[in-house]
Write a protein that holds these residues in place. Structure first.
Motif, mmCIF file in Angstrom:
data_model
loop_
_atom_site.group_PDB
_atom_site.id
_atom_site.type_symbol
_atom_site.label_atom_id
_atom_site.label_comp_id
_atom_site.label_asym_id
_atom_site.label_seq_id
_atom_site.Cartn_x
_atom_site.Cartn_y
_atom_site.Cartn_z
ATOM 1 N N CYS A 1 4.039 2.285 6.056
ATOM 2 C CA CYS A 1 5.171 3.107 5.785
ATOM 3 C C CYS A 1 5.851 2.714 4.422
ATOM 4 O O CYS A 1 5.717 1.550 4.160
ATOM 5 C CB CYS A 1 6.243 2.954 6.872
ATOM 6 S SG CYS A 1 5.540 3.626 8.753
ATOM 7 N N VAL A 2 6.460 3.839 3.680
ATOM 8 C CA VAL A 2 7.432 3.503 2.502
ATOM 9 C C VAL A 2 8.629 4.324 2.579
ATOM 10 O O VAL A 2 8.559 5.196 3.290
ATOM 11 C CB VAL A 2 6.402 3.618 1.291
ATOM 12 C CG1 VAL A 2 5.130 2.912 1.126
ATOM 13 C CG2 VAL A 2 5.833 5.169 1.583
ATOM 14 N N GLN B 1 -3.486 -1.889 0.453
ATOM 15 C CA GLN B 1 -1.867 -2.296 0.866
ATOM 16 C C GLN B 1 -1.336 -3.504 0.143
ATOM 17 O O GLN B 1 0.000 -3.406 -0.223
ATOM 18 C CB GLN B 1 -2.115 -2.452 2.346
ATOM 19 C CG GLN B 1 -2.563 -1.279 3.253
ATOM 20 C CD GLN B 1 -2.186 -1.418 4.751
ATOM 21 O OE1 GLN B 1 -1.436 -2.491 5.085
ATOM 22 N NE2 GLN B 1 -2.751 -0.482 5.416
ATOM 23 N N GLN C 1 2.075 -3.592 -2.180
ATOM 24 C CA GLN C 1 3.310 -4.422 -2.037
ATOM 25 C C GLN C 1 3.442 -5.216 -3.059
ATOM 26 O O GLN C 1 4.723 -5.378 -3.676
ATOM 27 C CB GLN C 1 2.844 -5.259 -0.909
ATOM 28 C CG GLN C 1 2.991 -4.759 0.480
ATOM 29 C CD GLN C 1 2.233 -5.521 1.680
ATOM 30 O OE1 GLN C 1 1.530 -6.290 1.466
ATOM 31 N NE2 GLN C 1 2.271 -4.941 2.838
ATOM 32 N N LEU D 1 5.331 -3.038 -5.782
ATOM 33 C CA LEU D 1 6.711 -2.527 -5.392
ATOM 34 C C LEU D 1 7.635 -3.848 -5.474
ATOM 35 O O LEU D 1 8.923 -3.647 -5.784
ATOM 36 C CB LEU D 1 6.824 -2.078 -3.935
ATOM 37 C CG LEU D 1 6.044 -0.779 -3.853
ATOM 38 C CD1 LEU D 1 6.248 -0.164 -2.370
ATOM 39 C CD2 LEU D 1 7.082 0.187 -4.503
ATOM 40 N N ILE E 1 9.087 5.893 -4.872
ATOM 41 C CA ILE E 1 8.625 4.927 -3.870
ATOM 42 C C ILE E 1 9.546 3.595 -4.284
ATOM 43 O O ILE E 1 8.881 2.809 -5.490
ATOM 44 C CB ILE E 1 7.290 4.916 -3.616
ATOM 45 C CG1 ILE E 1 6.852 6.271 -3.088
ATOM 46 C CG2 ILE E 1 7.139 3.880 -2.335
ATOM 47 C CD1 ILE E 1 7.577 6.933 -1.828
ATOM 48 N N ARG F 1 10.106 0.814 -1.681
ATOM 49 C CA ARG F 1 9.784 -0.259 -0.786
ATOM 50 C C ARG F 1 8.909 0.197 0.217
ATOM 51 O O ARG F 1 8.750 1.181 0.633
ATOM 52 C CB ARG F 1 11.050 -0.818 -0.147
ATOM 53 C CG ARG F 1 11.822 0.252 0.612
ATOM 54 C CD ARG F 1 13.183 -0.281 1.250
ATOM 55 N NE ARG F 1 13.622 0.661 2.367
ATOM 56 C CZ ARG F 1 14.365 1.679 1.915
ATOM 57 N NH1 ARG F 1 14.861 2.090 0.549
ATOM 58 N NH2 ARG F 1 14.879 2.331 2.924
ATOM 59 N N VAL F 2 8.071 -0.959 0.906
ATOM 60 C CA VAL F 2 7.376 -0.877 1.865
ATOM 61 C C VAL F 2 8.326 -0.879 3.126
ATOM 62 O O VAL F 2 8.968 -2.007 3.195
ATOM 63 C CB VAL F 2 6.064 -1.868 1.974
ATOM 64 C CG1 VAL F 2 5.457 -1.830 3.320
ATOM 65 C CG2 VAL F 2 5.110 -1.459 0.707
ATOM 66 N N ASP F 3 8.020 -0.018 4.117
ATOM 67 C CA ASP F 3 8.859 -0.134 5.347
ATOM 68 C C ASP F 3 8.059 -0.926 6.383
ATOM 69 O O ASP F 3 8.539 -0.636 7.731
ATOM 70 C CB ASP F 3 9.313 1.105 5.767
ATOM 71 C CG ASP F 3 10.406 1.524 6.299
ATOM 72 O OD1 ASP F 3 11.388 0.355 6.376
ATOM 73 O OD2 ASP F 3 10.685 2.253 7.232
#
Length: 348
Positions: free
Chosen positions: A68-69, A242, A246, A249, A290, A292-294
């Motif tokens: 998720c982002v 992935q 990360q 970001l 985009i 952040r990674v959620d």
């Protein structure tokens, strides 16, 4: 056979991409009510996914591995004259998204599957929601129900190898010249080294509706602002894409331009296997940012069904039958994984 591929490397790449997309095609076909064979049901299709990839309760039944982002869509205002959808006039719209790879195995290496996807949920200040699921191929391989059925059969794994039979796939392509555009893309496809430098396409056409009721068919794509670099030949990290996302970001937002391509008379609005001429006019509707990674499958996107027919006023579905099929297939997958999570307490 139109546009033959030359060289074993190109053929093997096409086979790999075709295999990754075949299961998705099969789900579309039955869920849309196209396949009449009584043995081929949505239940059986999903069971087949799980037989090939293992049973993974609570996960999506395709594009199972993702994260998720969150971020924002920054409208340019250029599409506001074509559509009353608030997302095209609101300065900033919050976004929940999900990057994923194709396939039903949530533990597959990131680079083992050529298909990449980006799904988005945009919620404008008028209370409306726009959901879109995009993939890296710009077109589908086929455009008819029979074509989907033939593709499913052609991509059935050989029990001796566990992989599709190249000869059977080649026969499928020879019998389906409508796959020409997809085959051209597959033959020239070079994967990038990041989700961030990948382009994502709506594949299907949609219709923008303006304040006077005028309709304009469009397809859209997200054009990455990150520069392209090819995927390294050797990747040992199973979470390569992935982890890369990360890291990127952590240094700041990642951006894509939302480009709307406008159809003209005679363009194949209802056929996702047909490309439109390259000279078609396009509009840059804004920037996806985009930030952040959620959380891998733990964030806000986990319980979202990215049904492509969840559309705001001002955007309508085209008559492309694949859209209805996608919606039905997503519903089947969402229902099953929701029940699995509820009964098992799984937290994928």
């Amino acid at each position: 056979m139109n546009t033959p591929l030359h060289g074993s490397a190109k053929w093997l790449r096409l086979v790999a991409i075709g295999g990754a997309l075949a299961a998705l095609a099969g789900t579309f076909a039955y869920a849309g009510g196209w396949l009449g064979a009584p043995a081929l049901t949505p239940q059986r299709i999903i069971d087949t996914f799980e037989a090939q990839a293992g049973h993974h309760p609570g996960y999506r039944k395709n594009h199972a591995k993702g994260l998720c982002v969150a971020g924002r869509f920054l409208s340019s205002g250029q599409a506001a004259s074509l559509s009353t959808a608030r997302v095209f006039s609101q300065a900033e719209v919050p976004v929940i998204g999900r990057f994923a790879i194709g396939g039903a195995n949530p533990f597959a290496p990131d680079t083992a599957v050529p298909t990449r996807s980006l799904a988005l949920d945009l919620r404008s200040d008028d209370g409306q929601t726009w959901r879109t699921g995009m993939n890296n191929p710009p077109v589908l391989a086929v455009s008819t129900a029979q074509g989907f059925y033939d593709q499913v059969l052609a991509n059935t794994p050989d029990p001796a190898t566990g992989k599709p039979d190249p000869a059977r796939q080649q026969a499928f392509f020879a019998a389906h010249p409508e796959t020409a555009a997809w085959r051209r893309w597959a033959a020239s496809y070079t994967p990038s080294d990041s989700f961030a430098s990948t382009a994502y396409h709506s594949i299907n056409a949609f219709v923008l509706v303006d304040a006077r009721g005028n309709a304009q068919p469009v397809r859209w794509q997200l054009v990455p602002q990150a520069p392209f670099q090819p995927l390294p030949a050797q990747v040992d990290d199973k979470q390569f894409l992935q982890h890369d996302l990360q890291r990127r970001l952590a240094h700041g937002p990642l951006r894509w331009t939302l480009r709307l391509t406008l159809a003209e008379a005679g363009d194949a609005v209802d056929d996702p296997a047909q490309q439109w001429p390259a000279e078609r006019r396009s509009i840059d509707a804004g920037t996806l940012q985009i930030e952040r990674v959620d959380g891998p499958e733990q964030g806000a996107c986990r319980d979202l069904n990215f049904d492509p027919l969840i559309l705001p006023s001002g955007i309508k579905a085209s008559a492309d039958p694949i859209l209805a099929a996608r919606s039905a297939a997503y519903a089947v997958s969402f229902d099953r994984r929701s029940r699995e999570t509820l009964h098992s307490g799984a937290k994928p």
